[in-house]
Scaffold this motif. Sequence first.
Motif, PDB file in Angstrom:
ATOM      1  N   THR A 227      47.406  25.594  46.741  1.00  0.00           N
ATOM      2  CA  THR A 227      46.881  24.819  47.745  1.00  0.00           C
ATOM      3  C   THR A 227      45.153  25.428  48.453  1.00  0.00           C
ATOM      4  O   THR A 227      44.567  24.903  48.868  1.00  0.00           O
ATOM      5  CB  THR A 227      48.700  24.952  48.560  1.00  0.00           C
ATOM      6  OG1 THR A 227      48.986  24.412  48.122  1.00  0.00           O
ATOM      7  CG2 THR A 227      47.912  23.652  50.018  1.00  0.00           C
ATOM      8  N   PHE A 228      46.063  26.660  48.207  1.00  0.00           N
ATOM      9  CA  PHE A 228      44.861  28.119  49.342  1.00  0.00           C
ATOM     10  C   PHE A 228      43.341  27.211  47.835  1.00  0.00           C
ATOM     11  O   PHE A 228      41.892  27.045  49.166  1.00  0.00           O
ATOM     12  CB  PHE A 228      45.137  28.675  49.372  1.00  0.00           C
ATOM     13  CG  PHE A 228      43.772  29.366  49.520  1.00  0.00           C
ATOM     14  CD1 PHE A 228      43.406  30.083  51.012  1.00  0.00           C
ATOM     15  CD2 PHE A 228      42.916  30.873  48.622  1.00  0.00           C
ATOM     16  CE1 PHE A 228      43.177  31.253  51.970  1.00  0.00           C
ATOM     17  CE2 PHE A 228      41.741  31.550  48.819  1.00  0.00           C
ATOM     18  CZ  PHE A 228      41.673  31.397  50.811  1.00  0.00           C
ATOM     19  N   ALA A 229      43.521  27.118  47.445  1.00  0.00           N
ATOM     20  CA  ALA A 229      41.870  27.404  45.899  1.00  0.00           C
ATOM     21  C   ALA A 229      41.718  25.680  46.836  1.00  0.00           C
ATOM     22  O   ALA A 229      40.300  25.839  46.222  1.00  0.00           O
ATOM     23  CB  ALA A 229      42.696  27.559  45.370  1.00  0.00           C
ATOM     24  N   LYS A 230      42.220  25.093  46.627  1.00  0.00           N
ATOM     25  CA  LYS A 230      41.993  23.523  47.058  1.00  0.00           C
ATOM     26  C   LYS A 230      40.853  23.494  47.978  1.00  0.00           C
ATOM     27  O   LYS A 230      39.481  22.740  48.048  1.00  0.00           O
ATOM     28  CB  LYS A 230      42.499  22.524  46.545  1.00  0.00           C
ATOM     29  CG  LYS A 230      42.644  21.240  46.955  1.00  0.00           C
ATOM     30  CD  LYS A 230      43.810  20.058  46.093  1.00  0.00           C
ATOM     31  CE  LYS A 230      42.845  19.006  46.500  1.00  0.00           C
ATOM     32  NZ  LYS A 230      44.498  18.150  46.144  1.00  0.00           N
ATOM     33  N   THR A 231      41.608  24.213  49.214  1.00  0.00           N
ATOM     34  CA  THR A 231      40.478  24.048  50.611  1.00  0.00           C
ATOM     35  C   THR A 231      39.849  24.946  50.384  1.00  0.00           C
ATOM     36  O   THR A 231      39.039  24.450  51.377  1.00  0.00           O
ATOM     37  CB  THR A 231      41.788  23.931  51.541  1.00  0.00           C
ATOM     38  OG1 THR A 231      43.035  23.060  50.863  1.00  0.00           O
ATOM     39  CG2 THR A 231      41.424  24.249  53.244  1.00  0.00           C
ATOM     40  N   SER A 232      39.629  25.884  49.994  1.00  0.00           N
ATOM     41  CA  SER A 232      38.895  27.242  49.684  1.00  0.00           C
ATOM     42  C   SER A 232      37.516  26.581  49.611  1.00  0.00           C
ATOM     43  O   SER A 232      36.278  27.675  49.341  1.00  0.00           O
ATOM     44  CB  SER A 232      38.909  28.653  49.225  1.00  0.00           C
ATOM     45  OG  SER A 232      39.159  28.486  47.913  1.00  0.00           O
ATOM     46  N   ASP A 233      37.517  25.209  48.384  1.00  0.00           N
ATOM     47  CA  ASP A 233      35.923  25.166  48.049  1.00  0.00           C
ATOM     48  C   ASP A 233      34.946  25.890  47.375  1.00  0.00           C
ATOM     49  O   ASP A 233      33.827  26.342  47.433  1.00  0.00           O
ATOM     50  CB  ASP A 233      34.694  24.414  49.027  1.00  0.00           C
ATOM     51  CG  ASP A 233      33.361  23.529  49.001  1.00  0.00           C
ATOM     52  OD1 ASP A 233      33.810  22.776  48.074  1.00  0.00           O
ATOM     53  OD2 ASP A 233      32.679  23.439  49.793  1.00  0.00           O
ATOM     54  N   GLY A 234      35.887  26.741  46.273  1.00  0.00           N
ATOM     55  CA  GLY A 234      34.819  27.538  45.488  1.00  0.00           C
ATOM     56  C   GLY A 234      34.697  28.198  46.136  1.00  0.00           C
ATOM     57  O   GLY A 234      33.908  29.375  44.863  1.00  0.00           O
ATOM     58  N   VAL A 235      34.909  29.119  47.296  1.00  0.00           N
ATOM     59  CA  VAL A 235      34.976  30.054  47.797  1.00  0.00           C
ATOM     60  C   VAL A 235      35.496  31.090  48.731  1.00  0.00           C
ATOM     61  O   VAL A 235      35.629  30.791  49.568  1.00  0.00           O
ATOM     62  CB  VAL A 235      33.503  30.116  48.417  1.00  0.00           C
ATOM     63  CG1 VAL A 235      32.369  31.434  48.874  1.00  0.00           C
ATOM     64  CG2 VAL A 235      32.006  29.025  48.033  1.00  0.00           C
ATOM     65  N   GLY A 236      36.950  31.430  47.724  1.00  0.00           N
ATOM     66  CA  GLY A 236      37.786  31.898  48.591  1.00  0.00           C
ATOM     67  C   GLY A 236      38.292  32.984  47.545  1.00  0.00           C
ATOM     68  O   GLY A 236      37.877  33.201  46.236  1.00  0.00           O
ATOM     69  N   GLY A 237      38.842  34.026  47.867  1.00  0.00           N
ATOM     70  CA  GLY A 237      39.359  35.320  47.856  1.00  0.00           C
ATOM     71  C   GLY A 237      40.590  35.634  47.409  1.00  0.00           C
ATOM     72  O   GLY A 237      41.913  34.835  48.526  1.00  0.00           O
ATOM     73  N   ILE A 238      41.301  36.024  47.281  1.00  0.00           N
ATOM     74  CA  ILE A 238      42.985  36.713  46.531  1.00  0.00           C
ATOM     75  C   ILE A 238      42.570  37.752  46.746  1.00  0.00           C
ATOM     76  O   ILE A 238      42.396  38.350  45.955  1.00  0.00           O
ATOM     77  CB  ILE A 238      43.009  35.912  45.692  1.00  0.00           C
ATOM     78  CG1 ILE A 238      44.988  36.273  46.111  1.00  0.00           C
ATOM     79  CG2 ILE A 238      43.107  36.261  44.590  1.00  0.00           C
ATOM     80  CD1 ILE A 238      45.508  35.510  44.717  1.00  0.00           C
ATOM     81  N   GLU A 239      43.871  38.464  47.297  1.00  0.00           N
ATOM     82  CA  GLU A 239      43.865  40.172  47.224  1.00  0.00           C
ATOM     83  C   GLU A 239      44.282  40.629  46.057  1.00  0.00           C
ATOM     84  O   GLU A 239      45.843  41.053  46.218  1.00  0.00           O
ATOM     85  CB  GLU A 239      45.065  40.171  48.942  1.00  0.00           C
ATOM     86  CG  GLU A 239      44.225  40.555  50.000  1.00  0.00           C
ATOM     87  CD  GLU A 239      44.952  40.956  50.797  1.00  0.00           C
ATOM     88  OE1 GLU A 239      43.347  41.048  52.113  1.00  0.00           O
ATOM     89  OE2 GLU A 239      46.077  41.069  51.482  1.00  0.00           O
ATOM     90  N   VAL A 240      44.336  41.229  45.313  1.00  0.00           N
ATOM     91  CA  VAL A 240      45.081  41.273  44.359  1.00  0.00           C
ATOM     92  C   VAL A 240      45.071  42.758  44.091  1.00  0.00           C
ATOM     93  O   VAL A 240      45.990  42.950  43.696  1.00  0.00           O
ATOM     94  CB  VAL A 240      43.672  40.699  42.734  1.00  0.00           C
ATOM     95  CG1 VAL A 240      44.030  42.033  41.540  1.00  0.00           C
ATOM     96  CG2 VAL A 240      43.872  39.249  42.007  1.00  0.00           C
ATOM     97  N   PHE A 241      43.519  43.366  43.904  1.00  0.00           N
ATOM     98  CA  PHE A 241      43.555  44.898  44.787  1.00  0.00           C
ATOM     99  C   PHE A 241      44.195  45.541  46.118  1.00  0.00           C
ATOM    100  O   PHE A 241      44.083  45.947  46.684  1.00  0.00           O
ATOM    101  CB  PHE A 241      42.834  45.065  44.031  1.00  0.00           C
ATOM    102  CG  PHE A 241      42.304  45.758  42.993  1.00  0.00           C
ATOM    103  CD1 PHE A 241      42.276  46.595  42.367  1.00  0.00           C
ATOM    104  CD2 PHE A 241      41.174  44.732  42.209  1.00  0.00           C
ATOM    105  CE1 PHE A 241      41.983  46.339  40.603  1.00  0.00           C
ATOM    106  CE2 PHE A 241      40.987  44.213  41.467  1.00  0.00           C
ATOM    107  CZ  PHE A 241      41.359  45.191  40.396  1.00  0.00           C
ATOM    108  N   TYR A 242      45.714  44.432  46.338  1.00  0.00           N
ATOM    109  CA  TYR A 242      46.922  45.562  47.545  1.00  0.00           C
ATOM    110  C   TYR A 242      46.855  46.508  47.382  1.00  0.00           C
ATOM    111  O   TYR A 242      47.735  46.618  46.258  1.00  0.00           O
ATOM    112  CB  TYR A 242      47.253  44.057  47.903  1.00  0.00           C
ATOM    113  CG  TYR A 242      48.129  44.311  49.216  1.00  0.00           C
ATOM    114  CD1 TYR A 242      47.303  43.651  50.189  1.00  0.00           C
ATOM    115  CD2 TYR A 242      49.073  44.462  49.618  1.00  0.00           C
ATOM    116  CE1 TYR A 242      47.677  44.096  51.383  1.00  0.00           C
ATOM    117  CE2 TYR A 242      50.375  45.340  50.192  1.00  0.00           C
ATOM    118  CZ  TYR A 242      49.317  44.540  51.553  1.00  0.00           C
ATOM    119  OH  TYR A 242      50.412  44.609  53.451  1.00  0.00           O
ATOM    120  N   GLU A 243      46.756  47.554  47.694  1.00  0.00           N
ATOM    121  CA  GLU A 243      46.924  48.984  47.931  1.00  0.00           C
ATOM    122  C   GLU A 243      48.560  48.671  47.668  1.00  0.00           C
ATOM    123  O   GLU A 243      49.494  49.659  46.370  1.00  0.00           O
ATOM    124  CB  GLU A 243      46.956  49.911  49.160  1.00  0.00           C
ATOM    125  CG  GLU A 243      47.118  50.862  48.549  1.00  0.00           C
ATOM    126  CD  GLU A 243      45.608  51.566  48.071  1.00  0.00           C
ATOM    127  OE1 GLU A 243      45.569  52.598  47.229  1.00  0.00           O
ATOM    128  OE2 GLU A 243      44.671  50.105  47.545  1.00  0.00           O
TER     129      GLU A 243
END
Length: 300
Positions: A227-243
């Motif tokens: 859902t987030f990716a669809k809304t972010s219009d190709g310029v979104g990120g996700i916290e992969v390297f969360y400490e």
Amino acid sequence: MKDKKKNERKQIDFHMHSLLSDGQNSVEELVQLAYKNNMRVIAITDHNHISICEKRIVGNGNDFLEILPACEFSTSYWVPEQEENIEVHVIGLWLESVDPNDFEDIFSICKLGKLEYIQEILKILDGLNVHMSLDEVLEEQRKTGHLGRHQICDVLIRKGYADNVDQAMDRFVGNWSPYYLNPLRFIKYKKLDEVVQKIRATHGIPILCHCYGYSLDENEIETLVKTFAKTSDGVGGIEVFYENYLDDPSRMHFLKKMAYRYRLFYSVASDRHRVDQHFATGGDYTYYLKMKEALAKNNK
């Protein structure tokens, strides 16, 4: 000969908090600490508050630190599998500048109902023989202007009910506590897609925060990410390297898979609040460069 200092500054951190929300360092202290710790780019992401409106540079020549404007937004997200709205956090990251007035409608809503929410938490604690007054919590608020669960934690620690913030959260008020109270019963946060769209409309990069922090299983997390990716219009990120996830190979593998599947950038996050917490140690400057390049193309 290449400047060694330029090569040394590789680390980025796009999630930390100052005294302007629920952190323990001032903005200037965070900036100076990050510079001394050889950070390359940071973002101070106070809750529902933009603490820095324009990019800053500290240092000179090839030895400098960039501080980007940012904010951690509270949003409302409907979980189809649970048939319930939950609070999900999204960081807005801007590479040059942002006008806080563009988000005043979002920030003003966040303040409504906050006091009633805090009072209801205090009632729950009172039923557990954990006693504190609203005035005690408001005294903590006066130190920073921010009112939330961290201010309750400060009182819990001061009165001896908990040894530290993590313990106070786990025992009494955190998302994983048996006494957790959903803030959306009292605070009508803007919907996730509305906040993400506003971030993109102001030429920012939306970043989905700490995906394992919402009491969702991995199927539900994937629905959220999609859902987030669809809304972010190709310029979104996700916290992969969360400490907190770096030592968990299973979580790291899943988050990298989500980023690849839904074409999201890797983001790096310490989620630093306390003076004894270090900055992010995972990821590096190349992830920032990829975000920067994609945003420039998208904004043409």
